[in-house]
Design a protein around this motif. Structure first.
Motif, mmCIF file in Angstrom:
data_model
loop_
_atom_site.group_PDB
_atom_site.id
_atom_site.type_symbol
_atom_site.label_atom_id
_atom_site.label_comp_id
_atom_site.label_asym_id
_atom_site.label_seq_id
_atom_site.Cartn_x
_atom_site.Cartn_y
_atom_site.Cartn_z
ATOM 1 N N LEU A 135 0.852 -1.194 0.000
ATOM 2 C CA LEU A 135 0.000 0.000 0.000
ATOM 3 C C LEU A 135 0.882 1.236 0.000
ATOM 4 O O LEU A 135 1.795 1.364 0.823
ATOM 5 C CB LEU A 135 -0.902 0.006 1.235
ATOM 6 C CG LEU A 135 -1.752 1.274 1.444
ATOM 7 C CD1 LEU A 135 -2.802 1.409 0.350
ATOM 8 C CD2 LEU A 135 -2.399 1.272 2.826
ATOM 9 N N SER A 136 0.606 2.169 -0.895
ATOM 10 C CA SER A 136 1.412 3.378 -1.033
ATOM 11 C C SER A 136 1.004 4.447 -0.025
ATOM 12 O O SER A 136 -0.161 4.556 0.355
ATOM 13 C CB SER A 136 1.263 3.939 -2.450
ATOM 14 O OG SER A 136 1.882 5.208 -2.557
ATOM 15 N N THR A 137 1.985 5.250 0.386
ATOM 16 C CA THR A 137 1.688 6.461 1.143
ATOM 17 C C THR A 137 0.650 7.299 0.409
ATOM 18 O O THR A 137 -0.208 7.938 1.027
ATOM 19 C CB THR A 137 2.968 7.298 1.335
ATOM 20 O OG1 THR A 137 3.895 6.558 2.110
ATOM 21 C CG2 THR A 137 2.671 8.608 2.046
ATOM 22 N N LEU A 138 0.730 7.313 -0.913
ATOM 23 C CA LEU A 138 -0.200 8.084 -1.734
ATOM 24 C C LEU A 138 -1.364 7.222 -2.217
ATOM 25 O O LEU A 138 -1.997 7.538 -3.219
ATOM 26 C CB LEU A 138 0.545 8.692 -2.932
ATOM 27 C CG LEU A 138 1.689 9.638 -2.574
ATOM 28 C CD1 LEU A 138 2.341 10.176 -3.825
ATOM 29 C CD2 LEU A 138 1.210 10.774 -1.680
ATOM 30 N N GLN A 158 4.311 1.165 1.949
ATOM 31 C CA GLN A 158 5.351 1.938 1.270
ATOM 32 C C GLN A 158 5.347 3.360 1.831
ATOM 33 O O GLN A 158 4.314 4.013 1.894
ATOM 34 C CB GLN A 158 5.087 1.960 -0.237
ATOM 35 C CG GLN A 158 6.083 2.782 -1.042
ATOM 36 C CD GLN A 158 5.664 4.232 -1.167
ATOM 37 O OE1 GLN A 158 4.479 4.556 -1.212
ATOM 38 N NE2 GLN A 158 6.637 5.128 -1.194
ATOM 39 N N LEU A 159 6.518 3.826 2.234
ATOM 40 C CA LEU A 159 6.641 5.110 2.921
ATOM 41 C C LEU A 159 7.532 6.074 2.148
ATOM 42 O O LEU A 159 8.631 5.710 1.719
ATOM 43 C CB LEU A 159 7.242 4.880 4.316
ATOM 44 C CG LEU A 159 7.444 6.124 5.186
ATOM 45 C CD1 LEU A 159 6.097 6.662 5.659
ATOM 46 C CD2 LEU A 159 8.345 5.812 6.377
ATOM 47 N N TYR A 160 7.025 7.299 1.968
ATOM 48 C CA TYR A 160 7.867 8.419 1.568
ATOM 49 C C TYR A 160 8.199 9.202 2.833
ATOM 50 O O TYR A 160 7.328 9.415 3.684
ATOM 51 C CB TYR A 160 7.136 9.351 0.603
ATOM 52 C CG TYR A 160 6.845 8.778 -0.758
ATOM 53 C CD1 TYR A 160 7.862 8.608 -1.692
ATOM 54 C CD2 TYR A 160 5.544 8.450 -1.136
ATOM 55 C CE1 TYR A 160 7.586 8.102 -2.956
ATOM 56 C CE2 TYR A 160 5.268 7.948 -2.395
ATOM 57 C CZ TYR A 160 6.290 7.783 -3.301
ATOM 58 O OH TYR A 160 6.021 7.288 -4.545
ATOM 59 N N ALA A 182 5.719 -5.518 6.563
ATOM 60 C CA ALA A 182 7.001 -4.910 6.214
ATOM 61 C C ALA A 182 6.801 -3.463 5.824
ATOM 62 O O ALA A 182 5.703 -3.034 5.449
ATOM 63 C CB ALA A 182 7.660 -5.680 5.062
ATOM 64 N N LEU A 183 7.882 -2.710 5.913
ATOM 65 C CA LEU A 183 7.900 -1.321 5.480
ATOM 66 C C LEU A 183 8.782 -1.217 4.250
ATOM 67 O O LEU A 183 9.876 -1.810 4.202
ATOM 68 C CB LEU A 183 8.454 -0.422 6.588
ATOM 69 C CG LEU A 183 8.385 1.084 6.311
ATOM 70 C CD1 LEU A 183 6.954 1.578 6.490
ATOM 71 C CD2 LEU A 183 9.326 1.845 7.242
ATOM 72 N N MET A 184 8.308 -0.482 3.256
ATOM 73 C CA MET A 184 9.056 -0.276 2.027
ATOM 74 C C MET A 184 9.367 1.214 1.925
ATOM 75 O O MET A 184 8.485 2.031 1.669
ATOM 76 C CB MET A 184 8.228 -0.741 0.830
ATOM 77 C CG MET A 184 8.923 -0.594 -0.504
ATOM 78 S SD MET A 184 7.842 -1.105 -1.875
ATOM 79 C CE MET A 184 7.703 -2.858 -1.551
ATOM 80 N N LEU A 185 10.611 1.576 2.170
ATOM 81 C CA LEU A 185 11.022 2.974 2.135
ATOM 82 C C LEU A 185 11.483 3.346 0.733
ATOM 83 O O LEU A 185 12.431 2.754 0.198
ATOM 84 C CB LEU A 185 12.162 3.209 3.136
ATOM 85 C CG LEU A 185 12.742 4.618 3.159
ATOM 86 C CD1 LEU A 185 11.707 5.626 3.662
ATOM 87 C CD2 LEU A 185 14.009 4.669 4.019
ATOM 88 N N THR A 186 10.820 4.325 0.123
ATOM 89 C CA THR A 186 11.174 4.762 -1.230
ATOM 90 C C THR A 186 12.166 5.909 -1.139
ATOM 91 O O THR A 186 11.912 6.913 -0.453
ATOM 92 C CB THR A 186 9.927 5.192 -2.004
ATOM 93 O OG1 THR A 186 9.094 4.047 -2.191
ATOM 94 C CG2 THR A 186 10.287 5.754 -3.361
ATOM 95 N N ILE A 274 12.373 -2.857 3.543
ATOM 96 C CA ILE A 274 12.777 -2.900 2.135
ATOM 97 C C ILE A 274 13.120 -1.474 1.711
ATOM 98 O O ILE A 274 12.352 -0.546 1.997
ATOM 99 C CB ILE A 274 11.629 -3.422 1.249
ATOM 100 C CG1 ILE A 274 11.096 -4.762 1.765
ATOM 101 C CG2 ILE A 274 12.057 -3.521 -0.205
ATOM 102 C CD1 ILE A 274 9.705 -5.091 1.257
ATOM 103 N N VAL A 275 14.226 -1.280 1.041
ATOM 104 C CA VAL A 275 14.560 0.039 0.499
ATOM 105 C C VAL A 275 14.349 0.003 -1.008
ATOM 106 O O VAL A 275 14.984 -0.779 -1.720
ATOM 107 C CB VAL A 275 15.994 0.456 0.859
ATOM 108 C CG1 VAL A 275 16.319 1.807 0.221
ATOM 109 C CG2 VAL A 275 16.152 0.545 2.380
#
Length: 403
Positions: A135-138, A158-160, A182-186, A274-275
């Motif tokens: 799921l996106s921050t946006l 997913q985090l900005y 999990a966290l996905m850092l963009t 995750i990066v």
């Protein structure tokens, strides 16, 4: 001379197998879609131009995206024969957990803009397929609502990270409370890329009802009825924005972001990290040294820096640099299950798709996403069999040659 005679009905009848009449228009359209490209064609016909172009387009001249897709098209498979592929197992391990397929659904912004079913539909299909969903921050469905809509799905957030760390901390806390795995850092968005299609279309969030959009809406009445009669768009991190996507990104994101911010995220988030947005071997090493559990080789679907590296080409180099046990994901340009298999053979741990399922969403809502997933899964299994690979672990560099 050839003797001829009129055929008898008893002889013709076994040859005639009329195709069943499908009354439901969505089922009929999706049933005719054999490939992801077919779903893209349907999506283009059924969605307003500005919305389709937002999904389909990329930065500037769109060279990054076209090169990524061309790389997949130009690679060569090296099949092995006589391998006994009567049974093909597509299951694998992603972030230490089983996944039924070597692909997952990556995060995409403004998903309910493409179809009212939005993120919840995508997450539900991911749950049915037993694959992860990001799921996106946006995103246009918030963390709590998505958790309710798809309780059994493996969910990543997913985090900005932007100038004020406070909202990011709140989002991480909410994701953890709702069971996101999990966290996905963009990290490839210090500023927004220049997406010419969006600029030329005047694409804004939410869509402005200009003369142009009203006329376009008349050509796509089903989309507009869905858009106007369903709950207003809601974002995971902000309520509304009156400008283009690029302007919003420039206002929100922090061009001063550094490895110190990654350290802060690592301290704040205690689950798998995750990066996303790694485009060099050096950066892959750096983020792993700073606590990343996985790297996602990605140029943001070609939507940020045009002429950026093709992520698929980075896979063998990053695998060599990080070693056999590193978790290496890849995205961008994936349009088929054979693309997925090629990436795995070159050394990727898993593949994330975005546009592929969005084309399905635009073509037919949740059923369209399911159709996209089924197409990809069927192609993965068939390609593995033709390569002589019974298991994901059987795939290797010997199966693929890059151009």
């Amino acid at each position: 001379m050839t003797d001829r005679q009129l055929p008898k009905w008893s002889e013709l009848k076994p040859l005639l197998h009329p195709k069943p009449v499908v009354l439901n228009g969505t089922d009929r359209r999706l049933g005719n879609a054999v490939t992801i490209a077919d779903l893209r064609s349907i999506a283009r016909r059924r969605t307003p131009r500005s919305v389709f172009d937002y999904t389909d387009g990329a930065a500037e001249e769109e060279l990054s995206l076209s090169r990524a897709r061309q790389t997949f098209r130009d690679l060569t498979f090296n099949p092995g024969i006589l391998r006994g592929v009567g049974t093909v197992d597509t299951t694998t391990t992603v972030l230490g957990q089983p996944s039924a397929q070597p692909f997952g659904f990556g995060p995409t912004g403004f998903t309910r803009m493409m179809h009212a079913d939005g993120e919840a539909a995508v997450a539900r299909v991911a749950g049915k397929m037993d694959i992860p969903y990001g799921l996106s921050t946006l995103g246009t469905t918030n963390i709590e609502d998505l958790a309710t809509a798809a309780p059994g799905t493996r969910k990543w957030f997913q985090l900005y990270v932007w100038r004020d760390h406070g909202p990011a901390e709140d989002l991480m806390r909410r994701a953890k409370e709702q069971g996101f795995e999990a966290l996905m850092l963009t990290v490839d968005c210090p500023v927004g890329g220049s997406r010419y299609r969006d600029i030329r279309n005047g694409f804004a969030i939410p869509p402005a009802l200009s003369v142009k959009t009203v006329l376009d809406g008349a050509m796509h009445p089903n989309w507009w009825v869905n858009f106007l009669t369903t709950p207003p768009l809601e974002f995971a991190s902000l309520d509304s924005w009156g400008g283009t996507v690029g302007e919003m990104m420039n206002a929100l994101f922090d061009p001063t972001m550094s490895l110190d911010d990654l350290d802060w995220v690592r301290r704040t988030w205690d689950g798998p990290l995750i990066v996303k947005g790694i485009q060099t071997v050096e950066d892959a090493r750096a983020v792993v040294d700073h606590g990343a559990d996985a790297v996602l080789l990605s140029n943001h679907g070609g939507r940020q820096l045009d002429r950026s590296p093709v992520p698929l080409r980075l896979v063998p180099e990053v695998r060599d640099a990080l070693g056999p046990d590193a978790e290496i994901m890849v995205d961008t340009g994936v349009m088929s299950g054979s693309d997925v298999v090629a990436a795995i053979a070159l050394g990727a741990s898993s593949v994330l798709v975005g546009r592929a399922y969005l084309y399905g969403l635009m073509a037919g809502g949740e059923r369209g996403v399911q159709r996209a997933a089924d197409i990809l899964a069927t192609e993965v299994k068939r390609t593995m069999a033709l390569l002589g690979a019974r298991r994901i672990a059987d795939l290797g560099p010997q199966h693929v040659r890059l151009p």
